[in-house]
Design a protein around this motif. Structure first.
Motif, PDB file in Angstrom:
ATOM      1  N   ASN A 276       0.829  -1.210   0.000  1.00 26.79           N
ATOM      2  CA  ASN A 276       0.000   0.000   0.000  1.00 26.79           C
ATOM      3  C   ASN A 276       0.859   1.254   0.000  1.00 26.79           C
ATOM      4  O   ASN A 276       0.581   2.208  -0.739  1.00 26.79           O
ATOM      5  CB  ASN A 276      -0.958   0.002   1.193  1.00 26.79           C
ATOM      6  CG  ASN A 276      -2.155  -0.880   0.970  1.00 26.79           C
ATOM      7  OD1 ASN A 276      -2.778  -0.838  -0.077  1.00 26.79           O
ATOM      8  ND2 ASN A 276      -2.470  -1.710   1.960  1.00 26.79           N
ATOM      9  N   SER A 277       1.907   1.262   0.808  1.00 25.27           N
ATOM     10  CA  SER A 277       2.801   2.430   0.854  1.00 25.27           C
ATOM     11  C   SER A 277       3.499   2.645  -0.482  1.00 25.27           C
ATOM     12  O   SER A 277       3.562   3.762  -0.982  1.00 25.27           O
ATOM     13  CB  SER A 277       3.850   2.248   1.956  1.00 25.27           C
ATOM     14  OG  SER A 277       3.241   2.256   3.221  1.00 25.27           O
ATOM     15  N   TYR A 278       4.013   1.567  -1.070  1.00 28.03           N
ATOM     16  CA  TYR A 278       4.716   1.694  -2.347  1.00 28.03           C
ATOM     17  C   TYR A 278       3.766   2.091  -3.471  1.00 28.03           C
ATOM     18  O   TYR A 278       4.169   2.770  -4.413  1.00 28.03           O
ATOM     19  CB  TYR A 278       5.436   0.401  -2.708  1.00 28.03           C
ATOM     20  CG  TYR A 278       6.605   0.086  -1.808  1.00 28.03           C
ATOM     21  CD1 TYR A 278       7.290   1.081  -1.120  1.00 28.03           C
ATOM     22  CD2 TYR A 278       7.028  -1.223  -1.646  1.00 28.03           C
ATOM     23  CE1 TYR A 278       8.354   0.785  -0.290  1.00 28.03           C
ATOM     24  CE2 TYR A 278       8.109  -1.524  -0.823  1.00 28.03           C
ATOM     25  CZ  TYR A 278       8.761  -0.514  -0.148  1.00 28.03           C
ATOM     26  OH  TYR A 278       9.829  -0.820   0.662  1.00 28.03           O
ATOM     27  N   SER A 279       2.513   1.676  -3.393  1.00 25.89           N
ATOM     28  CA  SER A 279       1.561   2.048  -4.440  1.00 25.89           C
ATOM     29  C   SER A 279       1.239   3.540  -4.391  1.00 25.89           C
ATOM     30  O   SER A 279       0.970   4.153  -5.415  1.00 25.89           O
ATOM     31  CB  SER A 279       0.279   1.218  -4.333  1.00 25.89           C
ATOM     32  OG  SER A 279      -0.497   1.625  -3.245  1.00 25.89           O
ATOM     33  N   MET A 280       1.267   4.120  -3.198  1.00 29.51           N
ATOM     34  CA  MET A 280       0.930   5.542  -3.042  1.00 29.51           C
ATOM     35  C   MET A 280       2.145   6.466  -3.170  1.00 29.51           C
ATOM     36  O   MET A 280       2.005   7.617  -3.567  1.00 29.51           O
ATOM     37  CB  MET A 280       0.272   5.775  -1.680  1.00 29.51           C
ATOM     38  CG  MET A 280      -1.094   5.136  -1.568  1.00 29.51           C
ATOM     39  SD  MET A 280      -1.938   5.530  -0.014  1.00 29.51           S
ATOM     40  CE  MET A 280      -0.978   4.592   1.171  1.00 29.51           C
TER      41      MET A 280
ATOM     42  N   SER B 169      11.326   3.618  -4.657  1.00 30.55           N
ATOM     43  CA  SER B 169      12.660   3.782  -5.240  1.00 30.55           C
ATOM     44  C   SER B 169      13.736   3.846  -4.168  1.00 30.55           C
ATOM     45  O   SER B 169      14.802   3.224  -4.292  1.00 30.55           O
ATOM     46  CB  SER B 169      12.720   5.049  -6.099  1.00 30.55           C
ATOM     47  OG  SER B 169      11.837   4.944  -7.176  1.00 30.55           O
ATOM     48  N   LYS B 170      13.468   4.579  -3.117  1.00 29.71           N
ATOM     49  CA  LYS B 170      14.431   4.720  -2.014  1.00 29.71           C
ATOM     50  C   LYS B 170      14.689   3.375  -1.346  1.00 29.71           C
ATOM     51  O   LYS B 170      15.829   2.953  -1.176  1.00 29.71           O
ATOM     52  CB  LYS B 170      13.902   5.730  -0.996  1.00 29.71           C
ATOM     53  CG  LYS B 170      14.765   5.914   0.239  1.00 29.71           C
ATOM     54  CD  LYS B 170      14.035   6.834   1.225  1.00 29.71           C
ATOM     55  CE  LYS B 170      14.360   6.579   2.654  1.00 29.71           C
ATOM     56  NZ  LYS B 170      14.118   5.269   3.184  1.00 29.71           N
ATOM     57  N   ASP B 171      13.619   2.686  -0.967  1.00 31.16           N
ATOM     58  CA  ASP B 171      13.775   1.394  -0.290  1.00 31.16           C
ATOM     59  C   ASP B 171      14.421   0.353  -1.188  1.00 31.16           C
ATOM     60  O   ASP B 171      15.212  -0.470  -0.734  1.00 31.16           O
ATOM     61  CB  ASP B 171      12.429   0.879   0.217  1.00 31.16           C
ATOM     62  CG  ASP B 171      11.957   1.597   1.465  1.00 31.16           C
ATOM     63  OD1 ASP B 171      12.695   2.454   1.994  1.00 31.16           O
ATOM     64  OD2 ASP B 171      10.837   1.292   1.918  1.00 31.16           O
ATOM     65  N   PHE B 172      14.079   0.374  -2.463  1.00 32.93           N
ATOM     66  CA  PHE B 172      14.690  -0.581  -3.382  1.00 32.93           C
ATOM     67  C   PHE B 172      16.195  -0.356  -3.442  1.00 32.93           C
ATOM     68  O   PHE B 172      16.972  -1.303  -3.352  1.00 32.93           O
ATOM     69  CB  PHE B 172      14.092  -0.484  -4.780  1.00 32.93           C
ATOM     70  CG  PHE B 172      14.806  -1.361  -5.761  1.00 32.93           C
ATOM     71  CD1 PHE B 172      14.636  -2.731  -5.713  1.00 32.93           C
ATOM     72  CD2 PHE B 172      15.668  -0.820  -6.691  1.00 32.93           C
ATOM     73  CE1 PHE B 172      15.320  -3.551  -6.589  1.00 32.93           C
ATOM     74  CE2 PHE B 172      16.352  -1.632  -7.568  1.00 32.93           C
ATOM     75  CZ  PHE B 172      16.180  -3.002  -7.519  1.00 32.93           C
ATOM     76  N   GLY B 173      16.604   0.895  -3.588  1.00 28.62           N
ATOM     77  CA  GLY B 173      18.038   1.202  -3.633  1.00 28.62           C
ATOM     78  C   GLY B 173      18.750   0.733  -2.378  1.00 28.62           C
ATOM     79  O   GLY B 173      19.816   0.111  -2.442  1.00 28.62           O
ATOM     80  N   GLU B 174      18.160   0.996  -1.231  1.00 27.14           N
ATOM     81  CA  GLU B 174      18.771   0.562   0.034  1.00 27.14           C
ATOM     82  C   GLU B 174      18.812  -0.955   0.154  1.00 27.14           C
ATOM     83  O   GLU B 174      19.770  -1.525   0.648  1.00 27.14           O
ATOM     84  CB  GLU B 174      18.001   1.158   1.214  1.00 27.14           C
ATOM     85  CG  GLU B 174      18.204   2.642   1.380  1.00 27.14           C
ATOM     86  CD  GLU B 174      17.361   3.236   2.506  1.00 27.14           C
ATOM     87  OE1 GLU B 174      16.743   2.462   3.277  1.00 27.14           O
ATOM     88  OE2 GLU B 174      17.329   4.467   2.607  1.00 27.14           O
TER      89      GLU B 174
END
Length: 146
Positions: A102-106, A112-117
């Motif tokens: 839900n957070s990533y959809s909004m 992008s930030k979490d994916f990079g980390e």
């Protein structure tokens, strides 16, 4: 944050029809489609993957709107019951992963930030040296154990 590595792989690319065709025609042996699957997606997928063996190798994107882009549309699809793979859509049934989805959809920036980390933290230790514990492996093929 470790869940993101698992589910981010389906933001681009394609899946063969045989991997999800049961959801379209015979979900859990019911001779009916998966009732949670969005009806317009069902219609589109049935067109791409008719209920014949010759369609098994046909390809469908997990995110038909932006299949060649690395974005958060995959997560929006899961929120609207338009996840292509049953295993992906099932992530909405878990409170931890559904909250993240839900957070990533909004918030595309958060994704992008979490994916990079997530790509940096578990993969590399001090000075960029690869760390592999006894319980982990670097797979040569994603879907197969070495």
């Amino acid at each position: 944050m470790h869940h993101i590595v698992v589910i981010v792989a389906h933001t681009t690319g394609f899946a063969q029809c045989f991997t999800f065709k049961r959801r379209l025609f015979n979900f859990k042996g019911s001779d009916k489609p998966d009732p949670t699957l969005d009806s317009s997606l069902l219609s589109s997928l049935r067109s791409t993957c008719p209920n014949v063996d010759s369609s098994n190798s046909q390809l469908a994107p997990p995110d038909s709107a932006t299949s060649s882009m690395f974005d958060n549309a995959y997560y929006k699809n899961l929120v609207s019951n338009s996840g292509l793979l049953k295993s992906d859509q099932a992530l909405m049934g878990d409170s931890k992963t559904s909250s993240m989805i839900n957070s990533y959809s909004m918030y595309p920036f958060l994704f992008s930030k979490d994916f990079g980390e997530s790509m940096v933290k578990p993969g590399y230790g001090v000075n960029g040296v690869r760390e592999v514990s006894q319980n982990k492996e670097i797979r040569k093929k994603c879907g197969s154990i070495n």
